[in-house]
Design a protein around this motif. Structure first.
Motif, mmCIF file in Angstrom:
data_model
loop_
_atom_site.group_PDB
_atom_site.id
_atom_site.type_symbol
_atom_site.label_atom_id
_atom_site.label_comp_id
_atom_site.label_asym_id
_atom_site.label_seq_id
_atom_site.Cartn_x
_atom_site.Cartn_y
_atom_site.Cartn_z
ATOM 1 N N LEU A 1 27.449 -35.591 8.267
ATOM 2 C CA LEU A 1 26.056 -35.915 8.549
ATOM 3 C C LEU A 1 25.973 -37.310 9.165
ATOM 4 O O LEU A 1 26.545 -38.266 8.639
ATOM 5 N N GLU A 2 25.247 -37.398 10.266
ATOM 6 C CA GLU A 2 25.146 -38.664 10.981
ATOM 7 C C GLU A 2 24.130 -39.612 10.353
ATOM 8 O O GLU A 2 24.300 -40.825 10.393
ATOM 9 N N ASN A 3 23.069 -39.063 9.772
ATOM 10 C CA ASN A 3 21.976 -39.909 9.282
ATOM 11 C C ASN A 3 21.750 -39.737 7.785
ATOM 12 O O ASN A 3 20.624 -39.580 7.326
ATOM 13 N N ALA A 4 22.844 -39.730 7.024
ATOM 14 C CA ALA A 4 22.723 -39.549 5.581
ATOM 15 C C ALA A 4 21.940 -40.708 4.968
ATOM 16 O O ALA A 4 21.994 -41.846 5.438
ATOM 17 N N ALA A 5 21.192 -40.392 3.920
ATOM 18 C CA ALA A 5 20.373 -41.406 3.257
ATOM 19 C C ALA A 5 21.256 -42.523 2.709
ATOM 20 O O ALA A 5 22.341 -42.280 2.180
ATOM 21 N N LYS A 6 20.769 -43.755 2.843
ATOM 22 C CA LYS A 6 21.506 -44.910 2.344
ATOM 23 C C LYS A 6 20.916 -45.358 1.012
ATOM 24 O O LYS A 6 19.712 -45.372 0.826
ATOM 25 N N PHE A 7 21.800 -45.724 0.113
ATOM 26 C CA PHE A 7 21.372 -46.157 -1.207
ATOM 27 C C PHE A 7 20.819 -47.572 -1.142
ATOM 28 O O PHE A 7 21.406 -48.461 -0.527
ATOM 29 N N THR A 8 19.661 -47.784 -1.731
ATOM 30 C CA THR A 8 19.093 -49.124 -1.864
ATOM 31 C C THR A 8 18.970 -49.444 -3.353
ATOM 32 O O THR A 8 18.520 -48.612 -4.139
ATOM 33 N N ALA B 1 14.388 -35.918 -20.515
ATOM 34 C CA ALA B 1 14.441 -37.241 -19.888
ATOM 35 C C ALA B 1 15.835 -37.787 -20.142
ATOM 36 O O ALA B 1 16.340 -37.734 -21.276
ATOM 37 N N TYR B 2 16.489 -38.312 -19.102
ATOM 38 C CA TYR B 2 17.868 -38.767 -19.207
ATOM 39 C C TYR B 2 17.956 -40.250 -18.877
ATOM 40 O O TYR B 2 17.476 -40.689 -17.819
ATOM 41 N N THR B 3 18.560 -41.007 -19.772
ATOM 42 C CA THR B 3 18.832 -42.419 -19.519
ATOM 43 C C THR B 3 20.235 -42.521 -18.944
ATOM 44 O O THR B 3 21.203 -42.058 -19.554
ATOM 45 N N LEU B 4 20.335 -43.136 -17.767
ATOM 46 C CA LEU B 4 21.574 -43.090 -16.996
ATOM 47 C C LEU B 4 22.334 -44.411 -17.090
ATOM 48 O O LEU B 4 21.733 -45.488 -17.174
ATOM 49 N N PRO B 5 23.665 -44.360 -17.065
ATOM 50 C CA PRO B 5 24.466 -45.571 -17.233
ATOM 51 C C PRO B 5 24.608 -46.400 -15.966
ATOM 52 O O PRO B 5 25.091 -47.529 -16.030
ATOM 53 N N ASN B 6 24.236 -45.877 -14.820
ATOM 54 C CA ASN B 6 24.373 -46.629 -13.578
ATOM 55 C C ASN B 6 23.129 -46.453 -12.708
ATOM 56 O O ASN B 6 22.275 -45.606 -12.989
ATOM 57 N N GLU B 7 23.022 -47.253 -11.669
ATOM 58 C CA GLU B 7 21.824 -47.282 -10.842
ATOM 59 C C GLU B 7 21.888 -46.304 -9.660
ATOM 60 O O GLU B 7 20.847 -45.881 -9.165
ATOM 61 N N LYS B 8 23.083 -45.974 -9.216
ATOM 62 C CA LYS B 8 23.231 -45.120 -8.043
ATOM 63 C C LYS B 8 23.298 -43.668 -8.490
ATOM 64 O O LYS B 8 24.367 -43.135 -8.809
#
Length: 269
Positions: free
Chosen positions: A46-53, A166-173
């Motif tokens: 994919l050329e225009n994959a979403a970028k993580f912010t 509801a899930y609490t996640l260990p990382n931001e990405k």
């Protein structure tokens, strides 16, 4: 109308009902397979994959903050001051209240650290907040090292998934695929072509609908999730019309009826 004609009509009606029941119990592969437009591995680019912010810190967030110094005892003064806060759920279990240690960001967007004082972190990424606290801690400690992360980075997954919660996640990405995996994936009755995401952006609600059947999902700005995003998987028409167990019972009853009718037809001959 003689008995043979009645029996034949009843048999035809039973067969028609059985066909309808079977057709409603089957789900087309076209509606359940993900990323159908990717035909082979040679096309999987994919050329225009979403970028993580990186997400930014907001009021009511809970942050895990640890300050490490050359003198471990001095850094412990800050680390031990983390308030015990009630938090629900984690990445591997459904929501259940638990005590966690962290610093609550107040309504002014600040956290208060022992000896360091109040630090305004709202609107900053965890990296920016970490550097700011390290800079302020340098006036109190020699060569401090600061670790900072979200403790309550939470997303909710509702609707036709195997483990809604509801899930609490260990990382931001975290992507929508990660969240759906935590929820045990969609059930056979979940609509994969119309998954709703509800996002709170500075007090305003944003909505997006994603099609999991298409690789275009990777280009969506909603592919990567934000804090407190809600994912809703709506049921398809088959789920609305009848539950799977009801369909199985109907098929069993119709099969029994057809068997009786066939026996009756045979006896009349």
């Amino acid at each position: 109308m003689n008995k043979n004609i009645k029996v034949k009509m009843s048999a035809k009606l039973a067969v028609m009902l059985l066909v309808v029941a079977l057709s409603t119990s089957c789900v087309s592969n076209k509606k359940i397979a993900y990323f159908q437009d990717i035909q082979s591995v040679n096309q999987a680019k994919l050329e225009n994959a979403a970028k993580f912010t990186e997400p930014t810190i907001q009021s009511d967030d809970i942050l895990g903050i640890n300050v490490f110094t050359l003198n471990p005892q001095s850094g412990a003064i800050v680390n031990q001051a983390a308030a015990n806060t009630l938090l629900g759920g984690n990445a591997s279990t459904s929501v259940a209240s638990q005590q966690v240690s962290g610093f609550l960001v107040d309504r002014n967007g600040e956290v208060e650290l022992s000896l360091i004082g109040k630090v305004k972190v709202a609107g900053l990424t965890t990296y920016q907040a970490r550097e700011l606290i390290r800079e302020k801690a340098s006036s109190v400690y020699k060569e401090p090292n600061v670790q900072l992360r979200f403790i309550n980075f939470k997303v909710s997954v509702l609707g036709e998934v195997n483990s809604p919660s509801a899930y609490t996640l260990p990382n931001e990405k975290v992507s929508i695929l990660d969240a759906l995996s935590l929820a045990g994936d969609l059930t056979i009755y979940g609509r994969r072509d119309n998954v709703l995401i509800v996002r709170d952006n500075n007090g305003k609600k944003e909505f997006a609908r994603l099609d999991l059947n298409s690789s275009e999902i990777f280009n969506s700005p909603f592919y990567y999730l934000k804090q407190n995003d809600v994912i809703y998987v709506e049921p398809n028409k088959r789920k609305v019309s009848a539950s799977n167990s009801a369909q199985i019972q109907t098929i069993g009853v119709l099969a029994s009826v057809i068997s009786v009718i066939v026996l009756a037809i045979t006896s009349f001959k």
